[in-house]
Design a protein around this motif. Structure first.
Motif, mmCIF file in Angstrom:
data_model
loop_
_atom_site.group_PDB
_atom_site.id
_atom_site.type_symbol
_atom_site.label_atom_id
_atom_site.label_comp_id
_atom_site.label_asym_id
_atom_site.label_seq_id
_atom_site.Cartn_x
_atom_site.Cartn_y
_atom_site.Cartn_z
ATOM 1 N N GLY A 181 -14.316 10.363 -6.813
ATOM 2 C CA GLY A 181 -13.013 10.710 -7.364
ATOM 3 C C GLY A 181 -11.909 10.896 -6.348
ATOM 4 O O GLY A 181 -10.742 10.987 -6.715
ATOM 5 N N TRP A 182 -12.250 10.955 -5.075
ATOM 6 C CA TRP A 182 -11.229 11.152 -4.053
ATOM 7 C C TRP A 182 -10.473 9.857 -3.799
ATOM 8 O O TRP A 182 -11.058 8.784 -3.746
ATOM 9 N N GLU A 183 -9.153 9.972 -3.649
ATOM 10 C CA GLU A 183 -8.283 8.843 -3.329
ATOM 11 C C GLU A 183 -7.554 9.144 -2.023
ATOM 12 O O GLU A 183 -7.012 10.240 -1.846
ATOM 13 N N HIS A 184 -7.525 8.173 -1.133
ATOM 14 C CA HIS A 184 -6.759 8.294 0.107
ATOM 15 C C HIS A 184 -5.299 8.031 -0.264
ATOM 16 O O HIS A 184 -4.947 6.935 -0.647
ATOM 17 N N TYR A 185 -4.452 9.070 -0.160
ATOM 18 C CA TYR A 185 -3.079 8.918 -0.629
ATOM 19 C C TYR A 185 -2.030 8.987 0.472
ATOM 20 O O TYR A 185 -0.869 8.648 0.230
ATOM 21 N N GLU A 186 -2.409 9.411 1.681
ATOM 22 C CA GLU A 186 -1.404 9.521 2.738
ATOM 23 C C GLU A 186 -2.095 9.634 4.090
ATOM 24 O O GLU A 186 -3.243 10.034 4.177
ATOM 25 N N VAL A 187 -1.352 9.240 5.120
ATOM 26 C CA VAL A 187 -1.773 9.438 6.509
ATOM 27 C C VAL A 187 -0.778 10.417 7.108
ATOM 28 O O VAL A 187 0.431 10.275 6.897
#
Length: 116
Positions: free
Chosen positions: A90-96
């Motif tokens: 369920g985790w989404e990479h949304y920003e650096v």
């Protein structure tokens, strides 16, 4: 559902780009040094950040990077798992975190339930 996460999908590769075996082998030495933050949340999402060893960035394929920003692109789940990041579904990479490009920010909806 994914659109509700407000992720700028233009900052991703058009489709997941799996690592080759040789590329994955170059990253193995760093996997035990990946640091996972505790989870934190607001009213809608839970968050965590994942800190990659700085030296690891030099071994990640160039097409995983956004040339204009000089940071990693937003990674598909198959891509970040391929780098050795392990976390539940369920985790989404949304920003650096641009001042520290080795820190990847993840979020998922509060009380996320994996599809059955």
């Amino acid at each position: 559902m994914a659109a509700a996460l407000d992720i700028d999908y233009t900052r991703r590769n058009k489709k997941p780009r799996p690592l080759s075996d040789a590329e994955r082998d170059q990253l193995d030495e760093f996997i035990d040094s990946i640091h996972y933050s505790s989870r934190y949340n607001d009213d809608h999402y839970e968050y965590r950040h994942v800190q990659l060893p700085k030296q690891m960035l030099k071994k990640i394929p160039k097409d995983y990077f956004d040339g204009a920003r000089g940071t990693l692109k937003l990674l598909w789940e198959d891509e970040w798992r391929g780098l050795g990041i392990t976390q539940s579904l369920g985790w989404e990479h949304y920003e650096v975190h641009e001042p520290e490009p080795h820190i990847l920010l993840f979020k998922r909806p509060m009380n996320y339930q994996a599809p059955h």
